[in-house]
Design a protein around this motif. Structure first.
Motif, mmCIF file in Angstrom:
data_model
loop_
_atom_site.group_PDB
_atom_site.id
_atom_site.type_symbol
_atom_site.label_atom_id
_atom_site.label_comp_id
_atom_site.label_asym_id
_atom_site.label_seq_id
_atom_site.Cartn_x
_atom_site.Cartn_y
_atom_site.Cartn_z
ATOM 1 N N GLY A 174 36.228 49.313 46.935
ATOM 2 C CA GLY A 174 35.749 50.603 46.448
ATOM 3 C C GLY A 174 36.407 51.794 47.108
ATOM 4 N N ARG A 175 37.367 51.543 47.982
ATOM 5 C CA ARG A 175 38.082 52.657 48.606
ATOM 6 C C ARG A 175 39.565 52.542 48.325
ATOM 7 N N LYS A 176 40.233 53.679 48.380
ATOM 8 C CA LYS A 176 41.678 53.700 48.151
ATOM 9 C C LYS A 176 42.338 54.507 49.262
ATOM 10 N N ILE A 177 43.611 54.234 49.460
ATOM 11 C CA ILE A 177 44.401 55.041 50.397
ATOM 12 C C ILE A 177 45.354 55.906 49.592
ATOM 13 N N SER A 178 45.346 57.186 49.907
ATOM 14 C CA SER A 178 46.238 58.124 49.236
ATOM 15 C C SER A 178 47.402 58.390 50.175
ATOM 16 N N THR B 205 39.891 57.549 50.166
ATOM 17 C CA THR B 205 38.943 58.100 49.201
ATOM 18 C C THR B 205 38.013 56.989 48.721
ATOM 19 N N GLU B 206 36.881 57.431 48.173
ATOM 20 C CA GLU B 206 35.973 56.487 47.507
ATOM 21 C C GLU B 206 36.315 56.518 46.015
ATOM 22 N N GLU B 207 36.674 55.373 45.479
ATOM 23 C CA GLU B 207 37.103 55.315 44.064
ATOM 24 C C GLU B 207 36.097 55.960 43.135
ATOM 25 N N ALA B 208 34.812 55.706 43.418
ATOM 26 C CA ALA B 208 33.757 56.195 42.520
ATOM 27 C C ALA B 208 33.630 57.722 42.543
#
Lengths: 76, 60, 211
Positions: free
Chosen positions: A27-31, C126-129
């Motif tokens: 549920g998290r991504k790295i930018s 970031t949190e995708e949601a």
């Protein structure tokens, strides 16, 4: 990892970073700047492929692990 | 300071929340700070390899 | 002051929204804030406004590289050995990847008073949601609040060196919090990236400069 020698190969480092990425939360991504946003699975693929993003993540992780011996965050 | 002493210096000052982080993979087995400490406390054959690798990686 | 806020991709859109706090504080401190947002953050408009209004402080948000600050749709705005002199006598905060590595020093050589920026990629989680509502993203907040603090410190009257240090202290505070036993284990994954940004943020030029 090669247990016969104290040397650490690039492949060993990649395996280490992949193992560490397994605990990257869902549920998290790295930018990462111009390159966009990446999920855990995409990061793992990048590290395994040793592409620009993979190399960057390895650099970030090694830099962090090497910083721990300096105890920078225990000082006032 | 030898590698063992350097390991303990880092480990003893490592925040509790970070001690279960993976720091090596040996024979496809992830090794955390805590597992490394277990081996080093026990002076096992694996502990020498662990210390050598941590030194080579500049983690200690 | 002038602030650029392109919003053409997810990453930049986060900077677009989180920069609103900088604008709010700027206005509260009675600064004239020129907010160049969205597609207006193009080269023609930005260079025109800088030439005309001669701001003492410019805050760039956008992508970049060692030699470039970009605007909307990644159009180069400021490039090394091309037009750095437009930033002469200006204090700059460049929230762009890697521009402090070469462009920053080049700007200072050509008369920029001080340049705070990043010598490598600026990375944040970031949190995708929450991608469609960046201001509710508590994970991104841990990165963007300390980064915002560079600009906010300038607005509050601090010098370039102080603004850089205050921001780093904020990063450090967030890192320390994540290191404690009260923090959920998944949040410790943020630490390497916070440390990366903190360590690659630099102040070049006159550290005593104020806006």
């Amino acid at each position: 990892m090669n247990t016969q020698t104290s040397e650490v190969t690039d492949e060993e480092i990649r395996k280490l970073v992949v193992a560490r990425l397994h605990s990257f939360p869902a549920g998290r991504k790295i930018s990462i700047g111009n390159d966009g946003e990446f999920t855990k699975d995409e990061l793992i693929k990048s590290v395994e492929k040793d592409d620009r993003i993979g190399k960057k993540i390895i650099q970030v992780q090694l830099s962090y692990l090497q910083s721990l011996k300096e105890q920078r965050f225990l000082e006032e | 300071m030898d590698k063992k002493d350097r390991f303990y210096k880092v480990y003893n000052n490592l925040p509790l929340n970070l001690r279960e982080e993976v720091i090596l993979v040996i024979n496809d087995e992830p090794i955390t700070w805590k597992v490394a400490r277990l081996e080093i406390d026990g002076n096992t054959n694996l502990s020498k390899i662990i210390l050598d690798k941590l030194d080579a990686l500049k983690f200690i | 002051m002038l602030i650029t806020r392109p919003n053409h991709d997810v990453t930049i859109n986060y900077l677009y929204y989180w920069s609103q706090y900088i604008i709010k504080i700027g206005k509260a401190h009675k600064l004239t804030v020129t907010d160049v947002a969205g597609s207006r953050a193009n080269k023609k408009e930005i260079i025109g406004i800088i030439s005309k209004t001669k701001p003492s402080f410019v805050c760039f948000n956008g992508h970049g590289d060692e030699k470039t600050i970009c605007g909307y749709d990644n159009e180069p705005l400021i490039q090394k050995k091309l037009n750095e002199s437009i930033l002469s006598d200006v204090v700059v905060f460049a929230r762009t990847c890697r521009s402090a590595k070469e462009l920053g020093p080049s700007c200072v050589k050509k008369g920029t008073t001080a340049y705070v920026g990043y010598t490598d990629d600026f990375i944040f989680l970031t949190e995708e949601a929450k991608e469609s509502r960046p201001l509710t993203d508590k994970v991104a907040k841990l990165f963007l609040e300390p980064s915002n603090d560079v600009a906010i410190s300038f607005i509050k009257g601090h010098s370039a060196g102080q603004a850089n240090q205050r921001s780093k202290d904020y990063f450090k505070k967030n890192i320390k919090k994540l290191m404690t036993s009260d923090t959920p284990k998944e949040d410790r994954e943020l630490i390497p990236y916070l440390l990366w940004d903190m360590d690659h943020q630099v102040c070049i030029g006159n550290e005593k400069a104020v806006i």
